[in-house]
Design a protein around this motif. Sequence first.
Motif, short mmCIF file in Angstrom:
data_model
loop_
_atom_site.label_atom_id
_atom_site.label_comp_id
_atom_site.label_asym_id
_atom_site.label_seq_id
_atom_site.Cartn_x
_atom_site.Cartn_y
_atom_site.Cartn_z
N ILE A 194 0.85 -1.19 0.00
CA ILE A 194 0.00 0.00 0.00
C ILE A 194 0.88 1.24 0.00
CG2 ILE A 194 -1.62 1.37 1.39
CD1 ILE A 194 -2.82 -1.28 2.37
N ASP A 195 0.53 2.21 -0.82
CA ASP A 195 1.19 3.52 -0.80
C ASP A 195 0.61 4.30 0.38
OD1 ASP A 195 1.83 6.25 -1.16
OD2 ASP A 195 1.96 6.00 -3.33
N PRO A 196 1.42 4.61 1.41
CA PRO A 196 0.89 5.29 2.60
C PRO A 196 0.28 6.66 2.31
CG PRO A 196 3.07 4.39 3.04
CD PRO A 196 2.85 4.30 1.56
N LYS A 197 0.71 7.31 1.22
CA LYS A 197 0.19 8.64 0.90
C LYS A 197 -1.18 8.57 0.24
CE LYS A 197 4.77 10.76 0.42
NZ LYS A 197 5.70 11.48 -0.49
N THR A 198 -1.33 7.63 -0.69
CA THR A 198 -2.59 7.54 -1.45
C THR A 198 -3.49 6.42 -0.97
OG1 THR A 198 -1.66 6.04 -3.11
CG2 THR A 198 -1.36 8.41 -3.46
#
Length: 337
Positions: A194-198
Amino acid sequence: MRHALFLSAITLALPIGPQMAAQETAAIPVKQFEVPWGRQDRPRDPSVHPDGSVFFVGQEGNYVARLDPRTGEFKRFTIAEGAYPHTCAVDARGIVWYAGNRNGTIGRLDPRTGEVTSFPTPEGISDPHTMVFDKQGNIWFTAQTSGAVGHFDVTAKTFKIVMTDERSRPYGIELDSKGNPWFNLFGTNKIGTIDPKTMALKTFEVGTERTRDRRIAIASDDRVYYTDYTRGFLGRLDPKTGKFEEFALPGGGNSLPYGMTIDDQDRVWVAEANPQRPNRLVGFDHKTNKIISVTEVPGEINTIRHMVFDKKSRMIWFGADAGFISRADVSALKVAM
């Protein structure tokens, strides 16, 4: 058909020859601490406190406990009724967090006072499973039967949830050097991140359609290792290319590799968990792609489900269904070149 991104040639460990056999005779010292409340409580999933003590949970006994390795003394803490904790993790301040696997909570225990606080997970997320801290001290966790991966902000007390495929069964979870969570999708032959920002989800196929990757570890170069529970392999995924490699374990197709961790020399440690024989800790050298150590762990029905490496002591800690919290000393093991 699988996308070409996920296809690669599979590398198998060669049949054991004289050199490999010599390496496999290397064993590491294992010390066991018998849990006073019995094996029926399923003591498991230890985490090392900054003071060197070790916290763990008794899933069926519904407790969190502390072990002092210097004295062998245990202390048990009462937690929220019905939590049946699956995992615990100690933060940098010495606060113990646990996953309330049956009451749908993230629990917080202050071991100095015994105070327990429970934070209910969002609706539909009923079974927090395995947890890991990010660099900000917040918690990423899996929820196996809920089919979700979550993020809990320990300061704001807020959750973010990413749903996966309903049959994916998110299981083990670790973070890479950039803070990205990687996790097993145990109901499939996929690994997710998972991309923590998006909060965007991305998955990679590994092994074959029979592969069920159960636990995960990440090396210093951010290559991702996994245990293939159904086929008896240690796998390695390169996130940059999407390609994977597989290495046969000494126990073969029935080894049931489960718990795993990686040490400060990028040596991968896997627990062969076949219940028909004693569990074995298998060491794999990241640089040479060779098995370097095999150690039998005493105890009947001794499934090792989760392991952690403590950098300070250079010890691997793990729990077992046989009723022990154990440590394995990997500090003195030398890799034969």
